[in-house]
Design a protein around this motif. Sequence first.
Motif, PDB file in Angstrom:
ATOM      1  N   SER A  63      40.324  28.402  54.939  1.00 17.10           N
ATOM      2  CA  SER A  63      40.001  29.726  55.459  1.00 17.10           C
ATOM      3  C   SER A  63      38.626  29.769  56.128  1.00 17.10           C
ATOM      4  O   SER A  63      38.272  30.786  56.716  1.00 17.10           O
ATOM      5  N   LEU A 102      47.870  33.321  47.378  1.00 19.40           N
ATOM      6  CA  LEU A 102      47.626  34.592  48.056  1.00 19.40           C
ATOM      7  C   LEU A 102      46.662  35.459  47.252  1.00 19.40           C
ATOM      8  O   LEU A 102      45.762  36.089  47.801  1.00 19.40           O
ATOM      9  N   LEU A 103      46.862  35.451  45.962  1.00 16.56           N
ATOM     10  CA  LEU A 103      46.018  36.240  45.067  1.00 16.56           C
ATOM     11  C   LEU A 103      44.561  35.790  45.177  1.00 16.56           C
ATOM     12  O   LEU A 103      43.643  36.598  45.286  1.00 16.56           O
ATOM     13  N   TRP A 123      36.626  35.911  49.662  1.00 17.20           N
ATOM     14  CA  TRP A 123      35.497  36.340  50.487  1.00 17.20           C
ATOM     15  C   TRP A 123      34.650  37.357  49.741  1.00 17.20           C
ATOM     16  O   TRP A 123      33.419  37.294  49.747  1.00 17.20           O
ATOM     17  N   GLN A 124      35.377  38.297  49.087  1.00 15.51           N
ATOM     18  CA  GLN A 124      34.706  39.308  48.278  1.00 15.51           C
ATOM     19  C   GLN A 124      33.873  38.662  47.180  1.00 15.51           C
ATOM     20  O   GLN A 124      32.795  39.123  46.832  1.00 15.51           O
ATOM     21  N   GLU A 170      43.172  33.847  47.635  1.00 17.47           N
ATOM     22  CA  GLU A 170      42.625  33.923  48.994  1.00 17.47           C
ATOM     23  C   GLU A 170      42.136  35.328  49.319  1.00 17.47           C
ATOM     24  O   GLU A 170      41.091  35.505  49.938  1.00 17.47           O
ATOM     25  N   SER A 171      42.895  36.321  48.870  1.00 20.87           N
ATOM     26  CA  SER A 171      42.534  37.706  49.195  1.00 20.87           C
ATOM     27  C   SER A 171      41.229  38.116  48.499  1.00 20.87           C
ATOM     28  O   SER A 171      40.577  39.063  48.903  1.00 20.87           O
ATOM     29  N   ARG A 172      40.867  37.412  47.448  1.00 18.32           N
ATOM     30  CA  ARG A 172      39.667  37.788  46.712  1.00 18.32           C
ATOM     31  C   ARG A 172      38.451  36.891  46.986  1.00 18.32           C
ATOM     32  O   ARG A 172      37.341  37.207  46.587  1.00 18.32           O
ATOM     33  N   HIS A 199      52.139  32.367  45.186  1.00 21.35           N
ATOM     34  CA  HIS A 199      51.672  33.665  44.720  1.00 21.35           C
ATOM     35  C   HIS A 199      50.203  33.574  44.310  1.00 21.35           C
ATOM     36  O   HIS A 199      49.393  34.407  44.696  1.00 21.35           O
TER      37      HIS A 199
END
Length: 279
Positions: free
Chosen positions: A83, A24-25, A31-32, A27-29, A21
């Motif tokens: 990534s 994922l949290l 790049w931003q 990784e999604s942030r 969890h």
Amino acid sequence: AKGSGRGQFQFFSREMNAATHERLLLESRLWQALEQQEFELYLQPQIDLASGAVIGAEALLRWHHPELGTVGPDRFIPIAEESGLILPLGEWVLQRAIGLLGHWQTIGLGHLRLAVNLSARQCQGHALPAQLDRLLAATGADPELLELEITESAAMQDPEHSRALLQQLRARGISVAIDDFGTGYSSLSYLKLFELDRIKIDRGFVKDIETDPNDAAIVSATIGLAHALGLEVIAEGVETAAQADFLRAHRCDEAQGYLFARPMPAADFERAAGATLDG
Ligand code: C2E
Ligand code: CA
Ligand code: CA
Ligand code: CA
């Protein structure tokens, strides 16, 4: 259909443990985060053991996550590696670090060295030397004061390629240190293959130096080996005065660890290093 969908969801939520969890949290942030300038380089002083003087610092990446607070690199570097973000992120680190070196020249700290960690991915390919040339030229920083830390395992992924890369770095006056020395399960033959400046003894060997005769033997033998090869040695993770005493007695050149200082924002490091000069 509704029932099976719900069953699937339960399956995933049961299997999705806390680590997945979080991953994922993050990784999604990630790049931003680079765009939003949420990264910061902390600096941890490196000390000359004989004189006690600060001779430089290691740059250690921090991520100021808006919800999670400050996240350490052990939690996001592996994700960034997988990534591909590690390439732009690594370039940001180099740009910031070399920028700091240039800045130090203008505030009377032009004698300090800055060590930067390289990931395995940054050592692959042929982009790095030109990238460094560009950043050094743009800031006027002295390449002699830049040190790159490469782990044994990263360097040994492609020894021939690494050999050529390290040669190119050193031709520019940049120093190279082998990080986490002794933890990469590789033979010592690379010490012959690579042009190096420094060996960095891993924290794992320093931790029990006073109580574990094997660790004490490994550390003192590593110092002897490095010196016999004309290399300098720095010990990381030094937390107690007794550890520092042991290292000094065994002629370790430099040390870094909580005993001296924790990693800190660049402004704090500059203030502390400047105060030492004045005093
Ligand atoms: P490393 O290169 O082995 O860095 C040393 C780690 O030990 C740092 O953790 C530092 O804060 C910590 N440390 C320093 N002194 C002590 C001490 O006395 N006791 C203990 N227990 N720990 C100490 P940090 O900052 O969390 O970094 C972890 C790892 O993340 C680094 O290990 C390095 O492999 C990686 N890393 C950090 N910054 C970068 C970066 O800019 N690029 C890349 N590729 N990797 C980085
Ligand atoms: Ca390091
Ligand atoms: Ca040099
Ligand atoms: Ca280490």
